[in-house]
Design an enzyme around this catalytic site. Structure first.
Site, short mmCIF file in Angstrom:
data_model
loop_
_atom_site.label_atom_id
_atom_site.label_comp_id
_atom_site.label_asym_id
_atom_site.label_seq_id
_atom_site.Cartn_x
_atom_site.Cartn_y
_atom_site.Cartn_z
N GLY A 22 0.86 -1.31 -0.01
CA GLY A 22 -0.01 0.18 0.05
C GLY A 22 0.83 1.25 -0.11
O GLY A 22 1.79 1.48 0.92
N GLY A 35 -0.57 4.33 0.10
CA GLY A 35 -1.52 5.32 0.72
C GLY A 35 -0.66 6.09 1.72
O GLY A 35 0.45 6.11 2.01
N GLU A 50 -19.66 16.75 2.21
CA GLU A 50 -18.73 17.58 1.43
C GLU A 50 -19.23 17.48 -0.03
O GLU A 50 -19.28 18.53 -0.93
CB GLU A 50 -17.33 17.15 1.23
CG GLU A 50 -16.59 17.60 2.62
CD GLU A 50 -15.29 17.21 3.05
OE1 GLU A 50 -14.70 17.90 3.79
OE2 GLU A 50 -14.79 16.19 2.38
N ALA A 61 -6.83 10.04 8.03
CA ALA A 61 -5.39 10.21 7.38
C ALA A 61 -4.33 10.40 8.45
O ALA A 61 -3.36 9.59 8.38
CB ALA A 61 -5.31 11.38 6.36
N GLN A 62 -4.66 11.11 9.51
CA GLN A 62 -3.63 11.30 10.41
C GLN A 62 -3.17 9.98 11.07
O GLN A 62 -2.34 9.86 11.68
CB GLN A 62 -4.10 12.48 11.45
CG GLN A 62 -3.72 13.84 11.00
CD GLN A 62 -2.26 13.98 10.80
OE1 GLN A 62 -1.26 13.42 11.60
NE2 GLN A 62 -1.75 14.87 10.01
#
Ligand SMILES: Cc1cc2nc3c(=O)[nH]c(=O)nc-3n(C[C@H](O)[C@H](O)[C@H](O)COP(=O)(O)OP(=O)(O)OC[C@H]3O[C@@H](n4cnc5c(N)ncnc54)[C@H](O)[C@@H]3O)c2cc1C
Length: 444
Positions: free
Chosen positions: A41, A43, A201, A346-347
């Site tokens: 990965g 990512g 969003e 993400a963090q």
């Protein structure tokens, strides 16, 4: 199988970077006496893990099924024609080009053989490892209703974003040519299922397209009359935010003309129609932003997973019974101090990637590993063109100030100077003109 594995391990420890067929398997061997670290990965978690090993005396192979890293928090901007794929994605080879101890492989991993210490690639190749960092992220979950996926696609990859962009723009084009008013209404109804940040969003961006961007461009339809419905099964949208910020987001959505349905559970879904309890809706565009499940690679480890398929990891992020295998990012089921499950953001992925690499280096140096501690920098979501909510724990911000902060944070974390500049210029232009520069219908 055992004897083959033994041969594989022996070859791997001695030989060269060549591929050898062994009893139906092909083996990629690895050529150095240094420990071989495989990272699955590219990512947020995988890239941070690789970077944290840049000075380590190891050979690293990063394997990803795509040749690019995607900044997923901005995928909705590609789906709603504000940004191009190249603005939010970069080739993994390019990102890691200066790191001498890394090689990158474009391949899909189909299984992990935990006991045999190898991963299996889509062409049957086995790639042995001394240490593995597994970071393949998450997939959509339709809560057991997998047939819904064809009628309500989700947003996870660039291909998903381009498909949503196509469906959304095509709905307006089809409506323009439609003479039947009921069918026109269906074409101009957009439903988003799931009131987390992605649903909110997307709903805000879609409303701005309908109310502003397309306002004067059609002859037979009034895009402003579009219905945009955001459906959340739980008591509130943005459940991970405090109530004051949820209320602010709800008000901002309603100002944009979005219908917010809370405590509304989708009970049936088929092509262009769905049921929410007793209410039936006809909608040409239905988008799924409701559930995620761990990558199926987690289950292939043969260790306990939680109810959404995340691997339950030890406090040092390793897998129970396999101290040389770490699972990080969206696939890791990690219970934080205080018994809270860490969210798939993400963090968390970045910090876990870095931490797993540090523990791996400790193990190589025969030192004991340390427990992962998450430092929560806060939570953000944007609602339309100039409104965002941000919760930093010590401060809560909403409205235009929140939006400026949101821009700052997202620009800071985008990979590559070119992307940052291009995105900033496009946001500035679209703020002033309401225009979306990438309203292209492709792949029909
Ligand atoms: C639409 C959307 C919006 C989001 N918005 C936010 C936000 O605003 N803020 C926030 O903090 N978080 C957000 N997130 C969540 C955040 O992006 C994830 O938590 C984060 O990306 C997880 O990182 P990861 O490295 O675990 O997985 P990913 O970033 O998903 O990376 C996984 C990588 O593994 C590769 N891969 C997967 N399976 C295989 C396989 N079998 N073989 C080879 N390679 C494989 C994939 O190609 C991918 O490159 C959002 C997510 C999405 C989808």
């Amino acid at each position: 199988m055992d004897s083959i594995d033994t041969v594989v391990r022996l070859l791997a420890s001695n030989c060269t970077g060549v591929r050898r067929p062994i009893a139906g398997y092909v083996l990629i061997t690895h050529m150095s006496a240094r420990p071989h670290v495989v990272i699955v990965g590219g990512g947020f978690a995988g890239l941070n893990a690789a970077r944290a090993l840049r000075r380590a005396d190891v050979d690293i192979t990063v394997v990803d099924r795509h040749n690019h890293h995607v900044f997923q928090p901005l995928l909705y901007q590609v789906a709603t024609a504000a940004l191009s794929p190249g603005d939010i994605a970069s080739p993994i080879r390019w990102i890691l080009r200066r790191q001498r101890n890394v090689r990158v492989l474009l391949a899909t991993v189909t299984a992990v053989e935990a006991a045999g210490k190898a991963i299996v690639l889509d062409d049957g190749t086995r790639l042995p490892f001394d240490h593995l960092i597994l970071a393949p992220g998450a997939a959509h979950s339709y809560f057991g209703k997998d047939d819904w996926a064809a009628h309500a696609p989700g947003l996870k990859t660039l291909d998903d974003a381009l498909e949503l962009r196509r469906r959304m723009l095509m709905a307006f084009e089809k409506a323009e040519r439609e003479s039947d008013s009921a069918r026109r209404r269906e074409l101009l109804t957009f439903v988003l299922i799931g009131g987390g940040p992605t649903g909110v969003e997307l709903a805000g961006a879609l409303a701005e397209i309908a109310r502003h961007t397309l306002r004067e461009e059609f002859d037979n339809i009034d895009p402003e009359s579009s219905r945009i419905i955001l459906i959340e099964a739980g008591p509130s949208i943005l459940p991970s935010f405090p109530e004051s910020l949820r209320a602010s987001a709800r008000r901002a959505l309603r100002r944009l003309g979005v219908e917010v349905w809370e405590q509304a559970k989708v009970t049936a879904l088929e092509r262009h129609r769905l049921a929410v309890g007793d209410t039936h809706l006809e909608a040409h565009t239905i988008i799924w932003a409701a559930g995620v499940a761990g990558s199926p690679l987690g289950a292939s480890l043969g260790v306990p997973v939680d109810r959404v398929g995340r691997v339950i990891v030890e406090e040092d992020l390793s897998v129970p019974g396999h101290p040389d295998i770490y699972v990080v990012g969206d696939l890791a089921g990690f219970t934080h101090q205080g018994g809270r499950q860490l969210p798939g953001v993400a963090q968390v992925a970045k910090q876990q990637g870095t931490h797993a690499s540090r523990n791996l280096v400790r193990r190589i140096g025969q030192r004991s590993t340390t427990a992962f501690r998450y430092r929560d920098p806060g939570n953000m979501a944007t609602v339309g063109r100039a409104h965002a909510v941000a919760d930093f724990g010590w401060a809560r911000v909403s409205g235009f100030t929140g939006w400026l902060l949101w821009i700052f944070v997202h620009i800071m974390f985008l990979v590559g100077f070119r992307s940052r500049l291009s995105v900033l210029l496009q946001w500035a232009a679209s703020y002033m003109t309401y225009q979306r520069s990438v309203r292209l219908i492709t792949r029909r």
